[in-house]
Design an enzyme around this catalytic site. Structure first.
Site, mmCIF file in Angstrom:
data_model
loop_
_atom_site.group_PDB
_atom_site.id
_atom_site.type_symbol
_atom_site.label_atom_id
_atom_site.label_comp_id
_atom_site.label_asym_id
_atom_site.label_seq_id
_atom_site.Cartn_x
_atom_site.Cartn_y
_atom_site.Cartn_z
ATOM 1 N N LYS A 176 -24.751 -28.374 22.179
ATOM 2 C CA LYS A 176 -23.575 -28.585 21.324
ATOM 3 C C LYS A 176 -23.832 -29.694 20.305
ATOM 4 O O LYS A 176 -24.356 -30.746 20.639
ATOM 5 C CB LYS A 176 -22.368 -28.950 22.192
ATOM 6 C CG LYS A 176 -21.954 -27.809 23.138
ATOM 7 C CD LYS A 176 -20.747 -28.182 23.967
ATOM 8 C CE LYS A 176 -21.041 -29.301 24.927
ATOM 9 N NZ LYS A 176 -19.965 -29.517 25.905
ATOM 10 N N THR A 210 -10.004 -35.486 20.136
ATOM 11 C CA THR A 210 -11.247 -34.890 20.631
ATOM 12 C C THR A 210 -11.383 -35.003 22.148
ATOM 13 O O THR A 210 -12.409 -34.634 22.708
ATOM 14 C CB THR A 210 -12.469 -35.581 20.000
ATOM 15 O OG1 THR A 210 -12.355 -36.987 20.253
ATOM 16 C CG2 THR A 210 -12.537 -35.325 18.514
ATOM 17 N N GLY A 212 -11.548 -33.980 25.597
ATOM 18 C CA GLY A 212 -11.621 -32.705 26.309
ATOM 19 C C GLY A 212 -12.212 -31.543 25.525
ATOM 20 O O GLY A 212 -12.118 -30.398 25.963
ATOM 21 N N THR A 213 -12.855 -31.821 24.396
ATOM 22 C CA THR A 213 -13.423 -30.714 23.597
ATOM 23 C C THR A 213 -14.407 -29.876 24.415
ATOM 24 O O THR A 213 -14.391 -28.649 24.350
ATOM 25 C CB THR A 213 -14.173 -31.219 22.337
ATOM 26 O OG1 THR A 213 -14.943 -32.338 22.708
ATOM 27 C CG2 THR A 213 -13.239 -31.592 21.231
ATOM 28 N N GLY A 214 -15.256 -30.557 25.194
ATOM 29 C CA GLY A 214 -16.248 -29.835 26.006
ATOM 30 C C GLY A 214 -15.581 -28.960 27.057
ATOM 31 O O GLY A 214 -16.034 -27.846 27.328
ATOM 32 N N CYS A 215 -14.494 -29.467 27.625
ATOM 33 C CA CYS A 215 -13.756 -28.701 28.643
ATOM 34 C C CYS A 215 -13.140 -27.457 28.008
ATOM 35 O O CYS A 215 -13.200 -26.365 28.575
ATOM 36 C CB CYS A 215 -12.637 -29.551 29.253
ATOM 37 S SG CYS A 215 -13.221 -31.025 30.079
#
Ligand code: PXL
Length: 269
Positions: A176, A210, A212-215
């Site tokens: 990412k 931003t 929790g973007t990965g979640c």
């Protein structure tokens, strides 16, 4: 009508910006049915993570057994793992129930610097869980931690990063680009073991929403897979879902008590 089933196994964030709370919102919004099992509990808010604690291992195992013995799960998102014992149980269950469509978000440390996976469990996650996961979704700092490297996320580095992750046992990787130094675009790269690289480019959105973007991305990918999309389309759809959420989130106004603090705010749903 068939409802795609997605299980999220991750940390509990009472602020609902990350972990099983936000994952469940994503899965629900993408028309899946969200099952959720917490690995750990965190105390946190928009200013960072204050405390973390693992869930009791017996209840964790019993919850997994209860869900998996009863329901056919179409995809699984795995996030914050906390410790070796949790990882061990997950690996056991993946094998016992022949689970597939497993997306592992390689959560290591919170942005505020708290360990979300104990340092002595990182090697265990790599050795035991990487080979069982269909896709891992590290960001650049996580790649650097895992590979003991110092990449910036440029396109010319992607093949080398991916081959390092394959050497560690990963099957397919989504590297990412949110932390790359490209000011205009956030580009994620899907790389498979045949070294096919697929870029997913989206405009970089300037926002402090931003948290929790990965979640959000990993649970969206799991839900898209559960719905029957192939991996490439699942990622494309999920990236768009994430960008739309980032775009809209600036209008979310929570009533913060101290207006002067630097914050990472959650997404709007
Ligand atoms: O975004 C990483 C992350 C994942 N899961 C939980 C978290 C965090 C970051 O704070 O709290 C539960």
């Amino acid at each position: 009508m068939y409802t795609p089933t997605v299980l999220t196994i991750a940390g509990f964030d009472p602020y609902a910006g990350a972990g099983i709370q936000v994952d469940s919102k994503v899965i629900h919004q993408l028309d899946g049915y969200a099952f959720s099992i917490s690995t750990s509990s965190t105390a946190q808010n928009s200013t960072g993570v204050k405390m973390t604690k693992a869930i009791d291992i017996d209840i964790f195992e019993s919850q997994l057994e209860a869900i998996l013995s009863d329901i056919q799960i179409d995809a699984i998102k795995i996030g914050m793992l906390y410790n070796k014992e949790i990882i061990n149980i997950i690996c056991k269950m993946i094998k016992k129930y022949n689970l597939t469509n497993i997306i592992l978000d390689t959560v290591l440390v919170s942005s505020s610097g708290k360990d979300l996976l104990q340092k002595d469990a990182i090697k265990f996650m790599v050795e035991e869980l990487f080979p069982l996961s269909n896709l891992i979704t590290p960001n650049i700092p996580e790649c650097n931690y895992l590979l003991k490297s110092n990449y910036q996320g440029d396109i010319n580095e992607i093949k080398t990063i991916a081959s390092g992750l394959f050497d560690l046992g990963a099957n397919t990787v989504l590297i990412k680009g949110g932390h790359s130094n490209d000011q205009d675009y956030a580009t994620d790269y899907l790389v498979d073991k045949n070294n096919n690289i697929t870029p997913y480019k989206s405009k970089r959105i300037n926002t402090n929403h931003t948290h929790g973007t990965g979640c959000v991305l990993s649970s969206a990918i799991a839900t898209n897979l559960a719905k029957g999309y192939d991996l490439s389309l699942a990622i494309k759809n999920s990236k768009k879902f994430l960008s739309d959420k980032l775009e809209k989130s600036s209008s979310l106004k929570l009533n913060y008590k101290n207006k002067n603090l630097t914050r990472k705010e959650p997404f709007i749903f």
